[in-house]
Design a protein around this motif. Structure first.
Motif, PDB file in Angstrom:
ATOM      1  N   PHE A   9       9.033   0.141  -5.091  1.00 26.71           N
ATOM      2  CA  PHE A   9       8.907   1.027  -3.937  1.00 26.71           C
ATOM      3  C   PHE A   9       7.458   1.279  -3.520  1.00 26.71           C
ATOM      4  CE2 PHE A   9      12.990   3.637  -5.069  1.00 26.71           C
ATOM      5  CZ  PHE A   9      13.757   2.511  -4.836  1.00 26.71           C
ATOM      6  N   ASP A  10       6.496   0.985  -4.351  1.00 30.72           N
ATOM      7  CA  ASP A  10       5.178   1.613  -4.304  1.00 30.72           C
ATOM      8  C   ASP A  10       4.491   1.561  -2.940  1.00 30.72           C
ATOM      9  OD1 ASP A  10       4.400   2.197  -7.422  1.00 30.72           O
ATOM     10  OD2 ASP A  10       5.757   0.506  -7.179  1.00 30.72           O
ATOM     11  N   SER A  11       4.402   0.382  -2.321  1.00 30.38           N
ATOM     12  CA  SER A  11       3.693   0.313  -1.042  1.00 30.38           C
ATOM     13  C   SER A  11       4.644   0.328   0.148  1.00 30.38           C
ATOM     14  CB  SER A  11       2.803  -0.942  -0.992  1.00 30.38           C
ATOM     15  OG  SER A  11       3.588  -2.121  -1.007  1.00 30.38           O
ATOM     16  N   ALA A  12       5.927   0.617  -0.077  1.00 25.65           N
ATOM     17  CA  ALA A  12       6.901   0.705   1.011  1.00 25.65           C
ATOM     18  C   ALA A  12       6.846   2.089   1.649  1.00 25.65           C
ATOM     19  CB  ALA A  12       8.307   0.431   0.478  1.00 25.65           C
ATOM     20  N   HIS A  27       0.730  -7.313  -8.149  1.00 29.24           N
ATOM     21  CA  HIS A  27      -0.423  -6.461  -8.449  1.00 29.24           C
ATOM     22  C   HIS A  27      -0.121  -5.348  -9.441  1.00 29.24           C
ATOM     23  CE1 HIS A  27      -3.352  -8.129  -5.637  1.00 29.24           C
ATOM     24  NE2 HIS A  27      -2.366  -8.256  -4.768  1.00 29.24           N
ATOM     25  N   LEU A  28       1.111  -4.801  -9.419  1.00 29.09           N
ATOM     26  CA  LEU A  28       1.389  -3.592 -10.187  1.00 29.09           C
ATOM     27  C   LEU A  28       2.281  -3.831 -11.405  1.00 29.09           C
ATOM     28  CD1 LEU A  28       2.088  -1.175  -7.182  1.00 29.09           C
ATOM     29  CD2 LEU A  28      -0.084  -1.562  -8.390  1.00 29.09           C
ATOM     30  N   ILE A  29       3.042  -4.910 -11.418  1.00 35.06           N
ATOM     31  CA  ILE A  29       4.038  -5.097 -12.469  1.00 35.06           C
ATOM     32  C   ILE A  29       3.717  -6.296 -13.357  1.00 35.06           C
ATOM     33  CG2 ILE A  29       6.481  -5.603 -12.913  1.00 35.06           C
ATOM     34  CD1 ILE A  29       7.102  -4.007 -10.334  1.00 35.06           C
ATOM     35  N   THR A  67       9.724   2.821  -8.669  1.00 33.50           N
ATOM     36  CA  THR A  67       8.275   2.654  -8.679  1.00 33.50           C
ATOM     37  C   THR A  67       7.881   1.638  -9.753  1.00 33.50           C
ATOM     38  OG1 THR A  67       7.928   4.390 -10.315  1.00 33.50           O
ATOM     39  CG2 THR A  67       8.003   5.066  -7.992  1.00 33.50           C
ATOM     40  N   ALA A  68       6.675   1.132  -9.679  1.00 30.20           N
ATOM     41  CA  ALA A  68       6.207   0.178 -10.682  1.00 30.20           C
ATOM     42  C   ALA A  68       6.300   0.773 -12.081  1.00 30.20           C
ATOM     43  CB  ALA A  68       4.778  -0.250 -10.373  1.00 30.20           C
ATOM     44  N   GLU A  69       5.963   2.049 -12.222  1.00 27.06           N
ATOM     45  CA  GLU A  69       6.034   2.698 -13.526  1.00 27.06           C
ATOM     46  C   GLU A  69       7.462   2.711 -14.055  1.00 27.06           C
ATOM     47  OE1 GLU A  69       4.789   6.951 -15.669  1.00 27.06           O
ATOM     48  OE2 GLU A  69       4.601   6.699 -13.502  1.00 27.06           O
ATOM     49  N   GLN A  70       8.425   3.050 -13.195  1.00 24.25           N
ATOM     50  CA  GLN A  70       9.832   3.063 -13.604  1.00 24.25           C
ATOM     51  C   GLN A  70      10.336   1.660 -13.935  1.00 24.25           C
ATOM     52  OE1 GLN A  70      11.223   4.899 -10.006  1.00 24.25           O
ATOM     53  NE2 GLN A  70      11.361   6.955 -10.926  1.00 24.25           N
TER      54      GLN A  70
END
Length: 352
Positions: A245-248, A332-334, A290-293
């Motif tokens: 979801f992060d950049s959406a 980039h995040l995962i 999210t990337a964290e989740q």
């Protein structure tokens, strides 16, 4: 619990297009392949789909993609072998592979989706008695090996040339890049025993268990046991639907949540698919958030810990900008948190 370590990152896209404007959708899919290469992805894969708003000939599409990209592996997951001529398709794949300078990764499955509609259009005669299963794939692989046809003295004449006949163009490396989409113990054993790499995604057969994770771990174990020690380089790629979801924006996030929720019920118990008879199938939940989740869930996935190749399966019927956002956030995040790095520093820089 083992920590996942991913060394190869690819994506699989459905290749959507509008009924009244196929060009735009296909062009956007080619652009997505280019975008994935710029981000540093190791592979870009296309689904092959018949009678749908998607790519009906993976070989043709990948030949075009090979001219638009330079480095990225070009895959198809999967070609249903039931509609294909083992010799003619081998010719098309060999040609596309040479044009891409040896970057094709070719995945197969057995059977014929929509067989009652298409069988009589593809074949003359009663196709219901034909071998549309493993034997047909084996014939195609044998053709790719490039054995000469006829006896040692058999030649063919063409303008300016006399040669022994075999499938052309001949590229001996392609036969090492054939994959099978295996979802049952029998299918993964066959793939291993016949020298094919293994694709395992978010659908498996529920033969001995109702738990998806247990079933998929069993498949990986059976494949590796059947491969044995003579093919240490046999590849296994795991597919997962991952939607960050992060950049959406807020509207897109809501769309992603609705998409994942609409598919969750099928993961709660074994399902049957009308086109495939009474077999029981198990579905993996989509990994959305999210990337964290997402990283928390992937770290707890015991199947991912058993492989080094991850194939991001993009959802059906999303739009190009949404696909690009998903690829961007995963890259980039995962993926870096799973140990993955782009193969080339130049591509690593271009992805920033």
């Amino acid at each position: 619990m083992s920590t996942p370590t991913i060394t190869s990152l690819a994506f699989l896209t459905p290749g959507n297009f509008a009924d009244d404007d196929p060009y735009t959708g296909l062009e956007e899919t080619l652009q997505l392949f280019e975008y994935g290469e710029r981000l540093g992805y190791d592979g870009a894969w296309i689904r092959q789909r018949h009678l749908e708003h998607g790519v009906g000939s993976a070989a043709v599409f990948l030949a075009a993609a090979g001219q638009r990209t330079e480095r990225i592996e070009l895959g198809t997951a999967v070609i249903p072998i039931g509609y294909e001529s083992p010799f003619r398709l081998a010719e098309d794949l060999a040609l596309a592979d040479v044009l891409s300078r040896g970057r094709l990764q070719v995945g197969f499955s057995t059977g014929m989706p929509h067989a009652e509609l298409l069988g009589d259009l593809v074949y003359d005669g009663d196709w219901r008695g034909f071998d549309l299963s493993y034997g047909r794939i084996a014939r195609l692989v044998d053709n790719l090996r490039g054995d000469y046809l006829g006896g040692p003295d058999t030649v063919i004449h063409s303008p300016g040339n006399v040669q022994r006949p075999r499938l052309q163009p001949h590229n001996p490396g392609l036969v090492q890049r054939i994959w099978y989409g295996g979802g049952s113990p029998r299918s993964v054993r066959w793939a291993a025993e016949n020298g094919l790499n293994l694709l395992s995604g978010n659908i498996v057969s529920g033969e001995d268990t109702d738990d998806f994770t247990t079933a998929q771990l069993n498949l990986l174990s059976e494949y590796r046991r059947s491969v044995g020690d003579d093919r240490p380089a046999a590849r296994v790629a795991l597919g997962r639907v991952i939607v960050p979801f992060d950049s959406a924006d807020a509207v897109t996030r809501a769309r992603y949540r609705d998409y994942a929720a609409s598919r969750h019920e099928r993961t709660l118990k074994p399902q049957t698919l009308a086109a495939l008879g009474p077999k029981r199938f198990l579905f993996a939940p989509d990994v959305a958030g999210t990337a964290e989740q997402i990283l928390e869930r992937l770290a707890a996935d015991p199947v991912l810990a058993q492989v080094s190749e991850l194939r991001l399966e993009l959802p059906y019927e999303f739009h190009r900008e949404e696909y690009e956002q998903i690829l961007h956030d995963v890259r980039h995040l995962i993926a870096p948190e799973l140990g993955w790095r782009p193969a080339s520093p130049a591509f690593q820089e271009a992805g920033r």
